[in-house]
Design a protein around this motif. Structure first.
Motif, PDB file in Angstrom:
ATOM      1  N   ARG A 317       0.809  -1.215   0.000  1.00 48.63           N
ATOM      2  CA  ARG A 317       0.000   0.000   0.000  1.00 48.63           C
ATOM      3  C   ARG A 317       0.849   1.275   0.000  1.00 48.63           C
ATOM      4  O   ARG A 317       0.376   2.330  -0.414  1.00 48.63           O
ATOM      5  CB  ARG A 317      -0.951   0.004   1.200  1.00 48.63           C
ATOM      6  CG  ARG A 317      -2.009  -1.088   1.120  1.00 48.63           C
ATOM      7  CD  ARG A 317      -3.013  -1.009   2.264  1.00 48.63           C
ATOM      8  NE  ARG A 317      -3.973  -2.099   2.182  1.00 48.63           N
ATOM      9  CZ  ARG A 317      -5.087  -2.080   1.453  1.00 48.63           C
ATOM     10  NH1 ARG A 317      -5.368  -1.014   0.725  1.00 48.63           N
ATOM     11  NH2 ARG A 317      -5.894  -3.104   1.430  1.00 48.63           N
ATOM     12  N   GLU A 318       2.111   1.187   0.481  1.00 48.09           N
ATOM     13  CA  GLU A 318       2.953   2.378   0.492  1.00 48.09           C
ATOM     14  C   GLU A 318       3.270   2.875  -0.911  1.00 48.09           C
ATOM     15  O   GLU A 318       3.719   4.009  -1.100  1.00 48.09           O
ATOM     16  CB  GLU A 318       4.247   2.118   1.267  1.00 48.09           C
ATOM     17  CG  GLU A 318       5.101   0.983   0.728  1.00 48.09           C
ATOM     18  CD  GLU A 318       4.845  -0.344   1.390  1.00 48.09           C
ATOM     19  OE1 GLU A 318       5.823  -1.011   1.806  1.00 48.09           O
ATOM     20  OE2 GLU A 318       3.655  -0.728   1.507  1.00 48.09           O
ATOM     21  N   ILE A 320       0.911   3.117  -3.270  1.00 44.70           N
ATOM     22  CA  ILE A 320      -0.309   3.691  -3.850  1.00 44.70           C
ATOM     23  C   ILE A 320      -0.185   5.198  -4.117  1.00 44.70           C
ATOM     24  O   ILE A 320      -0.560   5.666  -5.197  1.00 44.70           O
ATOM     25  CB  ILE A 320      -1.534   3.367  -2.961  1.00 44.70           C
ATOM     26  CG1 ILE A 320      -1.843   1.863  -3.076  1.00 44.70           C
ATOM     27  CG2 ILE A 320      -2.755   4.197  -3.361  1.00 44.70           C
ATOM     28  CD1 ILE A 320      -2.934   1.371  -2.146  1.00 44.70           C
ATOM     29  N   GLU A 348      -5.513   9.117   1.726  1.00 44.07           N
ATOM     30  CA  GLU A 348      -5.809   8.127   2.762  1.00 44.07           C
ATOM     31  C   GLU A 348      -6.942   7.214   2.313  1.00 44.07           C
ATOM     32  O   GLU A 348      -6.905   5.999   2.533  1.00 44.07           O
ATOM     33  CB  GLU A 348      -6.190   8.830   4.068  1.00 44.07           C
ATOM     34  CG  GLU A 348      -6.479   7.856   5.215  1.00 44.07           C
ATOM     35  CD  GLU A 348      -6.951   8.556   6.484  1.00 44.07           C
ATOM     36  OE1 GLU A 348      -7.236   7.837   7.461  1.00 44.07           O
ATOM     37  OE2 GLU A 348      -7.042   9.793   6.477  1.00 44.07           O
ATOM     38  N   THR A 351      -5.612   4.693  -0.196  1.00 43.17           N
ATOM     39  CA  THR A 351      -4.745   3.651   0.370  1.00 43.17           C
ATOM     40  C   THR A 351      -5.521   2.614   1.170  1.00 43.17           C
ATOM     41  O   THR A 351      -4.980   1.561   1.491  1.00 43.17           O
ATOM     42  CB  THR A 351      -3.661   4.265   1.281  1.00 43.17           C
ATOM     43  OG1 THR A 351      -4.286   5.031   2.309  1.00 43.17           O
ATOM     44  CG2 THR A 351      -2.714   5.137   0.480  1.00 43.17           C
TER      45      THR A 351
END
Length: 450
Positions: A317-318, A320, A348, A351
């Motif tokens: 996810r980092e 995204i 946010e 993610t």
């Protein structure tokens, strides 16, 4: 030093001559007993080993010898040699730890390529002989900074200059084609063709014509000569996407050309030699298909010398935010628009989405929201509106997939797409990034009727 193990003196002489001409040190022995004596006293850089000896025709002695070799020298690559009709022995050998296999009679160029690949991947090839790529490693078009992605790219950088066959696995939309392109772009074949083939979209009846080509008049509709995909990939790379969708009757035809690097054009009996590197990709579990007898095990070992598994977007996810900004900038450039920015709340929101469609789904959400909102700064509400309008899964509806199997995730994703597109087969297949035949096979697999 390369050790040759074969009870046929003519084969030992032929292989020895070829390898010495290529400036390799060679030792040749005729029996398993002699082979073990050599292996115990010195570590060869590579072993070329026949699977059948005069004492037996079953190949069991060859398997036993391979296991003994692996006890004494587990890190030495072993390339097996067997007749085409006994290729199942090679499969057993691969399961027992062999590096690769070739069939007799062998193609000298193909055999040398496999020997060099084995030495390169095991670090035994001399530095002066290593393949040199013109520029530094090019990772363009692969966006992200997560440890998972960086580990994958380190592997790509290591194996790209070799001729090793690579199987790229992962869910639909994870970027398998981009990794295949990176392998080609960073190889010694980078100036030659990169030929992409979607095997899920080729019917059984057209397979030979598409892959090997045909001569005019070879069959009723052959009104002109056609160059096949393998010929187009000569000296370059052929990318076999959706290889798990290939009909089993076509798999043996594919195996032959991968093994021998020769093929025959339909309507022309003259064998043609071709030099290519093969990279394959699939989003299905080939090991399970092998167990179900829907995918040939010998073909599996041929394409899977190196496996690269791409993680789902929810596992990194980092990456995204980097991907979202990249897609926004790309869309703006293509359409002459001002590039939109993302509020902290919007990022946010993005993610937290589950992304059953992975990177392809993220791209779709970013582009759709940017075009429809027309804003310079996109908010979480803008994205949430698009998710609701398109019946996508918002964060509060996220299903935890961490404990699900790959089959369960695939089934869940298919059902979501069917519900979203009211059972429209074409739209469901397009949303999942697969062909209609591939979708029908999955529907049959899970007993889904639409």
């Amino acid at each position: 030093m390369i050790l040759i193990i074969d009870d046929d003196s003519a084969i030992r002489s032929s292989l020895g001559f070829m390898l010495r001409r290529a400036r390799y040190e060679v030792e040749a022995v005729a029996s398993p007993k002699e082979a073990i004596e050599v292996v115990r006293s010195v570590a060869p850089d590579l072993i070329l080993m026949d699977m059948n000896f005069t004492l037996t025709t079953s190949g069991e002695e060859g398997i036993y010898l391979l296991r003994q070799v692996k006890v004494f020298r587990p890190d030495v690559p072993v390339i097996l040699m067997t007749a085409w009709g006994s290729i199942d022995l090679a499969v057993k050998g691969m399961q027992a730890g062999a590096f690769d296999f070739v069939t007799k009679p062998w193609n000298n160029a193909a055999l040398m390529q496999r020997i060099e690949t084995a030495l390169e991947l095991t670090g035994k090839k001399k530095a002066s002989e290593e393949v040199v790529v013109d520029a530094a490693f090019d990772r363009s078009c692969i966006i992200g900074k997560s440890k998972l992605l960086n580990d994958i790219l380190a592997t790509v950088e290591r194996i790209a200059p070799t001729n090793a066959s690579v199987l790229i696995t992962g869910e639909s939309g994870t970027g398998k084609e981009l990794v295949a392109e990176a392998l080609h772009r960073n190889s010694g074949r980078c100036k030659e063709a990169f030929v992409k083939v979607n095997l899920g979209g080729i019917s059984q009846s057209l397979f030979e014509s598409e892959m090997f080509g045909h001569k005019r008049g070879a069959f009723t509709d052959a009104t002109a000569d056609r160059v096949g995909r393998f010929e187009l990939a000569h000296k370059g790379t052929i990318f076999l996407d959706e290889i798990g969708e290939l009909d089993i009757s076509c798999q043996v035809k594919l195996l032959r050309v991968l093994q021998e690097q020769t093929f025959e054009v339909l309507g022309d009996s003259r064998p043609r030699k071709v030099d290519f590197r093969v990279v394959s990709a699939t989003n299905v579990d080939l090991r399970r298909m092998v167990a179900d007898h829907t995918f040939r095990e010998d073909l599996y070992w041929r394409i899977n010398l190196i496996n690269i598994h791409l993680p789902a977007l929810r596992e990194r996810r980092e990456d995204i935010p980097l991907l979202a900004n990249h897609f926004a900038a790309q869309l703006a450039k293509q359409n002459g628009l001002r590039c939109a920015e993302f509020s902290a709340e919007a990022m946010e929101f993005l993610t937290r989405l589950p992304y059953p469609g992975n990177i392809r789904e993220l791209k779709n959400i970013v582009e759709r929201t940017m075009l429809i909102s027309g804003k310079e700064v996109l908010s979480a509400a803008d994205f949430e509106a698009q998710c609701k309008d398109n019946e996508s899964i918002a964060p509060e509806k996220v299903v935890d997939t961490s404990g699900m199997t790959l089959d369960e995730i695939e089934l869940y994703t298919i059902r979501q797409a069917i519900e979203k597109y009211d059972g429209n087969v074409s739209q469901v297949a397009a949303a999942l990034g697969i062909s209609r035949p591939a979708l029908y096979r999955r529907l049959d697999k899970y007993g889904i009727k639409i």
